[in-house]
Design a protein around this motif. Structure first.
Motif, PDB file in Angstrom:
ATOM      1  N   PHE A 108       0.823  -1.213   0.000  1.00  0.00           N
ATOM      2  CA  PHE A 108       0.000   0.000   0.000  1.00  0.00           C
ATOM      3  C   PHE A 108       0.853   1.256   0.000  1.00  0.00           C
ATOM      4  CE2 PHE A 108      -2.674  -3.318   1.696  1.00  0.00           C
ATOM      5  CZ  PHE A 108      -3.880  -3.107   1.045  1.00  0.00           C
ATOM      6  N   SER A 109       2.052   1.153   0.534  1.00  0.00           N
ATOM      7  CA  SER A 109       2.993   2.267   0.516  1.00  0.00           C
ATOM      8  C   SER A 109       4.377   1.670   0.715  1.00  0.00           C
ATOM      9  CB  SER A 109       2.674   3.274   1.632  1.00  0.00           C
ATOM     10  OG  SER A 109       2.922   2.697   2.903  1.00  0.00           O
ATOM     11  N   GLY A 110       5.359   2.536   0.787  1.00  0.00           N
ATOM     12  CA  GLY A 110       6.703   2.031   1.020  1.00  0.00           C
ATOM     13  C   GLY A 110       6.895   1.452   2.392  1.00  0.00           C
ATOM     14  N   HIS A 111       5.905   1.645   3.292  1.00  0.00           N
ATOM     15  CA  HIS A 111       6.078   1.211   4.672  1.00  0.00           C
ATOM     16  C   HIS A 111       5.124   0.101   5.102  1.00  0.00           C
ATOM     17  CE1 HIS A 111       8.724   4.647   5.220  1.00  0.00           C
ATOM     18  NE2 HIS A 111       7.787   5.428   4.725  1.00  0.00           N
ATOM     19  N   PHE A 112       4.161  -0.263   4.279  1.00  0.00           N
ATOM     20  CA  PHE A 112       3.160  -1.233   4.725  1.00  0.00           C
ATOM     21  C   PHE A 112       2.814  -2.195   3.594  1.00  0.00           C
ATOM     22  CE2 PHE A 112      -1.430  -2.291   5.304  1.00  0.00           C
ATOM     23  CZ  PHE A 112      -1.256  -3.147   6.384  1.00  0.00           C
ATOM     24  N   LYS A 113       2.770  -3.484   3.930  1.00  0.00           N
ATOM     25  CA  LYS A 113       2.439  -4.513   2.951  1.00  0.00           C
ATOM     26  C   LYS A 113       1.620  -5.606   3.625  1.00  0.00           C
ATOM     27  CE  LYS A 113       5.489  -7.649   1.605  1.00  0.00           C
ATOM     28  NZ  LYS A 113       6.657  -8.275   0.940  1.00  0.00           N
ATOM     29  N   LEU A 114       0.599  -6.082   2.918  1.00  0.00           N
ATOM     30  CA  LEU A 114      -0.174  -7.249   3.328  1.00  0.00           C
ATOM     31  C   LEU A 114       0.149  -8.409   2.394  1.00  0.00           C
ATOM     32  CD1 LEU A 114      -3.756  -5.874   4.109  1.00  0.00           C
ATOM     33  CD2 LEU A 114      -2.102  -6.761   5.756  1.00  0.00           C
ATOM     34  N   TYR A 115       0.136  -9.621   2.926  1.00  0.00           N
ATOM     35  CA  TYR A 115       0.374 -10.777   2.063  1.00  0.00           C
ATOM     36  C   TYR A 115      -0.508 -11.936   2.489  1.00  0.00           C
ATOM     37  CZ  TYR A 115       3.600 -12.056   5.870  1.00  0.00           C
ATOM     38  OH  TYR A 115       4.160 -12.333   7.093  1.00  0.00           O
ATOM     39  N   LEU A 116      -0.850 -12.748   1.504  1.00  0.00           N
ATOM     40  CA  LEU A 116      -1.676 -13.932   1.706  1.00  0.00           C
ATOM     41  C   LEU A 116      -0.907 -15.155   1.229  1.00  0.00           C
ATOM     42  CD1 LEU A 116      -4.429 -15.424   2.217  1.00  0.00           C
ATOM     43  CD2 LEU A 116      -4.993 -14.867  -0.167  1.00  0.00           C
ATOM     44  N   ASN A 117      -0.724 -16.136   2.114  1.00  0.00           N
ATOM     45  CA  ASN A 117      -0.126 -17.422   1.759  1.00  0.00           C
ATOM     46  C   ASN A 117      -1.222 -18.476   1.713  1.00  0.00           C
ATOM     47  OD1 ASN A 117       2.730 -16.929   1.537  1.00  0.00           O
ATOM     48  ND2 ASN A 117       2.783 -16.647   3.752  1.00  0.00           N
ATOM     49  N   ILE A 118      -1.226 -19.279   0.670  1.00  0.00           N
ATOM     50  CA  ILE A 118      -2.159 -20.407   0.585  1.00  0.00           C
ATOM     51  C   ILE A 118      -1.343 -21.673   0.355  1.00  0.00           C
ATOM     52  CG2 ILE A 118      -4.156 -21.415  -0.558  1.00  0.00           C
ATOM     53  CD1 ILE A 118      -4.955 -18.651  -1.481  1.00  0.00           C
ATOM     54  N   ILE A 119      -1.359 -22.557   1.319  1.00  0.00           N
ATOM     55  CA  ILE A 119      -0.673 -23.839   1.211  1.00  0.00           C
ATOM     56  C   ILE A 119      -1.666 -24.887   0.722  1.00  0.00           C
ATOM     57  CG2 ILE A 119       0.619 -25.597   2.484  1.00  0.00           C
ATOM     58  CD1 ILE A 119       2.046 -22.904   2.205  1.00  0.00           C
ATOM     59  N   ASN A 120      -1.228 -25.691  -0.246  1.00  0.00           N
ATOM     60  CA  ASN A 120      -2.055 -26.768  -0.803  1.00  0.00           C
ATOM     61  C   ASN A 120      -3.366 -26.207  -1.369  1.00  0.00           C
ATOM     62  OD1 ASN A 120      -2.916 -29.287  -1.555  1.00  0.00           O
ATOM     63  ND2 ASN A 120      -2.980 -30.144   0.509  1.00  0.00           N
ATOM     64  N   VAL A 121      -3.236 -25.424  -2.421  1.00  0.00           N
ATOM     65  CA  VAL A 121      -4.360 -24.676  -2.991  1.00  0.00           C
ATOM     66  C   VAL A 121      -5.525 -25.588  -3.349  1.00  0.00           C
ATOM     67  CG1 VAL A 121      -5.089 -23.248  -4.934  1.00  0.00           C
ATOM     68  CG2 VAL A 121      -2.896 -22.802  -3.818  1.00  0.00           C
ATOM     69  N   TYR A 122      -5.278 -26.731  -3.984  1.00  0.00           N
ATOM     70  CA  TYR A 122      -6.376 -27.607  -4.395  1.00  0.00           C
ATOM     71  C   TYR A 122      -6.589 -28.780  -3.425  1.00  0.00           C
ATOM     72  CZ  TYR A 122      -2.373 -29.851  -6.776  1.00  0.00           C
ATOM     73  OH  TYR A 122      -1.156 -30.413  -7.085  1.00  0.00           O
ATOM     74  N   ASN A 123      -6.073 -28.636  -2.201  1.00  0.00           N
ATOM     75  CA  ASN A 123      -6.372 -29.563  -1.098  1.00  0.00           C
ATOM     76  C   ASN A 123      -6.045 -31.020  -1.465  1.00  0.00           C
ATOM     77  OD1 ASN A 123      -7.209 -30.003   1.555  1.00  0.00           O
ATOM     78  ND2 ASN A 123      -9.281 -30.539   0.927  1.00  0.00           N
ATOM     79  N   GLN A 124      -4.865 -31.227  -1.992  1.00  0.00           N
ATOM     80  CA  GLN A 124      -4.422 -32.580  -2.313  1.00  0.00           C
ATOM     81  C   GLN A 124      -4.168 -33.364  -1.029  1.00  0.00           C
ATOM     82  OE1 GLN A 124      -4.189 -34.466  -4.838  1.00  0.00           O
ATOM     83  NE2 GLN A 124      -2.994 -36.120  -3.943  1.00  0.00           N
ATOM     84  N   LEU A 142      -0.606 -31.632   5.266  1.00  0.00           N
ATOM     85  CA  LEU A 142      -1.332 -30.378   5.427  1.00  0.00           C
ATOM     86  C   LEU A 142      -2.472 -30.247   4.414  1.00  0.00           C
ATOM     87  CD1 LEU A 142       1.589 -27.869   6.020  1.00  0.00           C
ATOM     88  CD2 LEU A 142       0.050 -28.844   7.722  1.00  0.00           C
ATOM     89  N   PRO A 143      -3.652 -29.798   4.858  1.00  0.00           N
ATOM     90  CA  PRO A 143      -4.771 -29.550   3.940  1.00  0.00           C
ATOM     91  C   PRO A 143      -4.667 -28.147   3.345  1.00  0.00           C
ATOM     92  CG  PRO A 143      -5.481 -29.135   6.169  1.00  0.00           C
ATOM     93  CD  PRO A 143      -4.033 -29.564   6.252  1.00  0.00           C
ATOM     94  N   PHE A 144      -5.697 -27.712   2.665  1.00  0.00           N
ATOM     95  CA  PHE A 144      -5.811 -26.329   2.203  1.00  0.00           C
ATOM     96  C   PHE A 144      -5.674 -25.406   3.413  1.00  0.00           C
ATOM     97  CE2 PHE A 144      -8.601 -22.624   1.714  1.00  0.00           C
ATOM     98  CZ  PHE A 144      -8.084 -22.046   0.551  1.00  0.00           C
ATOM     99  N   LEU A 145      -4.688 -24.500   3.370  1.00  0.00           N
ATOM    100  CA  LEU A 145      -4.391 -23.698   4.552  1.00  0.00           C
ATOM    101  C   LEU A 145      -4.025 -22.268   4.150  1.00  0.00           C
ATOM    102  CD1 LEU A 145      -4.005 -23.603   7.630  1.00  0.00           C
ATOM    103  CD2 LEU A 145      -1.643 -24.334   7.268  1.00  0.00           C
TER     104      LEU A 145
END
Length: 721
Positions: free
Chosen positions: A672-688, A709-712
């Motif tokens: 959003f700026s040089g000082h703030f960032k959001l991130y999303l991690n998705i492990i095992n996207v298709y729930n293998q 690990l399941p979809f996470l």
């Protein structure tokens, strides 16, 4: 006629001697904003044949002959920074080079790229930017070891453990160094994450095999981590929040010095209480670096790491795990061609596991001293590296449990190493590394001679081949049990004269092609495990050997392709590997063996603050030992009411395999700026549903799969001031 030819040759040689000038350039490359030294910067001339790379402190030295012009350009190129051209005149020049980093938005999309000058010998070698690790999909926190498992030739066992296995070698065969001091088990409990915060590291170097002779003690590869030395100009604060932990990083100037501090703590124990669940586990770790610069020729670095894990189920049942290492590095540059490096360090690992019926305590400490000198012989086009090292290992294991008492040990052993290495240019296209280590471990009467040979031939500016051979020795090991799913602790031991040292012979051949937007390389390797020590599973009494010296071999092929496009960077990695160990004269596959492994890494370029990456892996199923059934033991206490124990019996070791493994992970960043960032991690996207192991049901007659690990999905945030 012959006299005329000879006269012309003499004239030409005289002209070259008179007019060719020996040019020497040396200096240091730093980050323009923080004055942080940059490691592995490509420094080269426009001909593409002459160049070098900066060392662990950003220093470089380059000599060559020039008969073309009085002025010439030198280029400085590094991933994540703007390439700089500097005009040089004169025969000797000191360069204090500042490289400007790209913007934070562009840094979010930095991918793995070859950042070693193409005329350097890069056999079985890879270098990584921590920013690449931080911006890759991760389970909670970014993790160095899980990231390395996305590369070819590096295997993994399951989704839970982050231990890696390189080219058929067990995880304890990997030498892990932080600022040149060794780390033992740098993982948090059950190996779920690394004890080293990625944000505290400025460079990652990996040798899969055939690593330099100035390091010794492991029969596999070598992983070198360099901690940040801190911002010498301004105070900075970083704050990261993820599913697993919170990290605070501080750095800034300190008079004539700079400092960097990283502190991290998990809050899983607090979060579980909010939902009326109890998970009494916590970890805390920290990294510190203080760098003093008393003059241009001297540099003193004090650095260290400490991590602590605790699992308190109740007053009587608890586990503790700690890792601490501290080092002193003094570096002295008396002249452009001469460099001294002295390192003193202390590393300590300890684990304990206590229940009503079981008590174990394992510890290892390593007090080390090493000194190096480097000297550049211009007329020979050779760099000499020579030195000596001393290690004093203290190892202990105590247990009151009857089955583990045989492993009790309390000893101190010493190791002495002398080493010498010549890095030379034999012609304009042929380079060689010739090294030898004389290693003496005092429990053995005969010292080990450990040679190293690496050769590289440059066919053109874009295509080269390399080959290498090394003999490696190891004197410490961890007890391995192929049937353990999640070992509660790792038992370190020192080898004795009955088994001898562990020995490996490593051979590699590589061919690589590098274009402006395309890198391709192919590597073939063979490792012969001349001696590898295992616990004797048939041990019955003191007349039997507790440990056996066995043999093994691993060989394979690794193919890598990296394509750099305007919108994204693409990596394709494939590994074909075969690893066979022997036990009681019979061959078997180790539990981490995967015949095929294919990885796809995709890094998108930043667009309006958005960036991302994905990783897809497909691999052969790993071997496991089938539990054929149970037999029952009756233990009588009062001769009336016996206690019944169900004990398993097994088939041939690792004679079966789990189904093939595949998984897709995704990461999305929004700055959003040089000082703030959001991130999303998705492990095992298709729930293998990848199988972790098979667990017998209560009837002890049938088994059900336990999945990984399941979809996470997890969210995280990053703040910078």
């Amino acid at each position: 006629m012959n006299i005329i030819k000879q006269t012309l040759i003499i004239i030409l040689i005289s002209h070259y001697i008179l007019f060719a000038q020996k040019i020497r350039i040396y200096g240091q490359v730093k980050d323009s904003l923080t004055a942080e030294p940059l490691i592995g910067v490509n420094i080269y001339l426009c001909d593409g044949k002459t160049g070098t790379v900066s060392d662990g402190d950003g220093y470089f030295y380059l000599s060559f002959e020039n008969s073309q012009s009085d002025t010439f350009s030198v280029y400085f190129q590094y991933v994540g920074y703007k390439t700089k051209e500097q005009l040089i005149s004169g025969t000797t020049s000191f360069l204090d080079v500042d490289l400007q980093p790209v913007s934070l938005e562009l840094a979010d999309s930095i991918s793995v790229q070859a950042n070693r000058f193409r005329n350097e010998i890069g056999l079985s070698y890879q270098s990584f930017q921590p920013l690449t690790v931080l911006n890759s999909a991760a389970l909670g926190d970014a993790d160095i070891f899980r990231f390395l498992a996305t590369q070819s030739g590096i295997s993994f066992s399951d989704d839970v453990s982050n231990r890696i296995y390189i080219r058929g070698m067990r995880s304890d065969k990997l030498l892990i160094l932080l600022d040149d001091f060794a780390l033992y088990n740098p993982y948090h409990l059950v190996n779920i994450s690394s004890a080293v915060d990625v944000g505290s590291v400025k460079n990652i170097e990996l040798y899969k095999s055939v690593y330099p002779v100035n390091q010794a003690g492991r029969t596999g590869g070598m992983l070198k981590l360099y901690t940040k030395q801190g911002n010498a100009h301004h105070f900075n604060l970083d704050f990261d929040v993820s599913l697993m932990s919170t990290v605070l990083r501080l750095q800034g100037p300190l008079g004539n010095a700079s400092y960097f501090i990283s502190l991290r703590r998990t809050y899983l124990d607090f979060l579980t209480k909010l939902v009326d669940e109890e998970f009494p586990y916590s970890f805390t770790d920290g990294v510190v670096n203080i760098t003093f610069k008393p003059g241009k020729k001297h540099k003193i670095v004090l650095s260290g790491i400490a991590s602590f894990d605790e699992f308190l189920a109740n007053f009587k049942e608890h586990s503790r795990w700690s890792n601490q290492a501290y080092g002193f590095n003094w570096k002295y540059y008396p002249s452009p061609r001469l460099y001294f490096h002295t390192n003193v360090s202390y590393s300590h690992f300890r684990s304990s596991y206590n229940t009503d019926s079981l008590y174990t305590n394992n510890a290892i400490n390593d007090l080390s001293y090493k000194t190096n000198l480097y000297y550049h012989f211009d007329f020979l086009k050779t760099t000499l590296n020579a030195g000596a090292a001393f290690h004093s290992y203290g190892i202990s294991f105590q247990s009151a449990e009857e089955l583990l008492e045989i492993l009790n040990q309390d000893s101190r052993v010493n190791q002495y190493d002398l080493f010498i290495n010549f890095n030379t240019t034999l012609s304009g296209r042929l380079k060689a590394d010739l090294g030898l280590t004389l290693s003496h471990y005092l429990r053995f009467t005969r010292p080990q001679l450990l040679p190293l040979v690496r050769l590289q031939y440059l066919f053109s500016n874009s295509f080269k081949v390399a080959t290498g051979y090394a003999r490696k020795a190891q004197y410490l090991f961890t007890i391995n049990n192929e049937r353990d799913i999640l070992p509660p602790f790792n038992i370190w031991r020192a080898l004795d004269k009955d088994t001898g040292p562990e020995i490996s012979r490593q051979l590699s051949f590589s061919a690589s092609l590098k274009k402006p937007s395309l890198d391709m390389d192919l590597e073939i390797y063979y490792n012969f495990l001349e001696r590898i020590v295992d616990y004797n599973r048939k041990y019955l009494n003191q007349e039997d050997a507790l440990f056996l010296a066995n043999q093994g071999e691993s060989y394979g092929l690794e193919a890598n392709l990296r394509y750099y496009y305007t919108l994204f960077d693409l990596e394709l990695h494939y590994a074909l590997s075969r690893t066979i160990y022997t036990m009681y004269g019979k061959p078997y596959y180790p539990s981490f063996h995967r015949l095929h492994k294919f990885d796809i890494n995709l890094h998108s370029k930043s667009y309006k603050g958005w960036s991302g990456s994905l990783h897809w892996v497909a691999a052969s199923g790993r071997p496991y030992t089938v539990t054929k059934g149970y037999y029952y033991l009756h233990h009588y206490i009062d001769m009336v009411s016996p206690t019944v124990f169900a004990s398993p019996y097994y088939s041939v070791i690792n004679s079966a395999r789990y189904p093939a493994y595949h998984r897709l992970d995704l990461r999305i960043n929004k700055r959003f700026s040089g000082h703030f960032k959001l991130y999303l991690n998705i492990i095992n996207v298709y729930n293998q549903k990848n199988i972790f192991y098979y667990q017998f049901n209560e009837d002890k007659k049938s088994a059900s799969p336990v999945y990984m690990l399941p979809f996470l999905p997890t969210l995280g945030a990053e703040f910078k001031w």
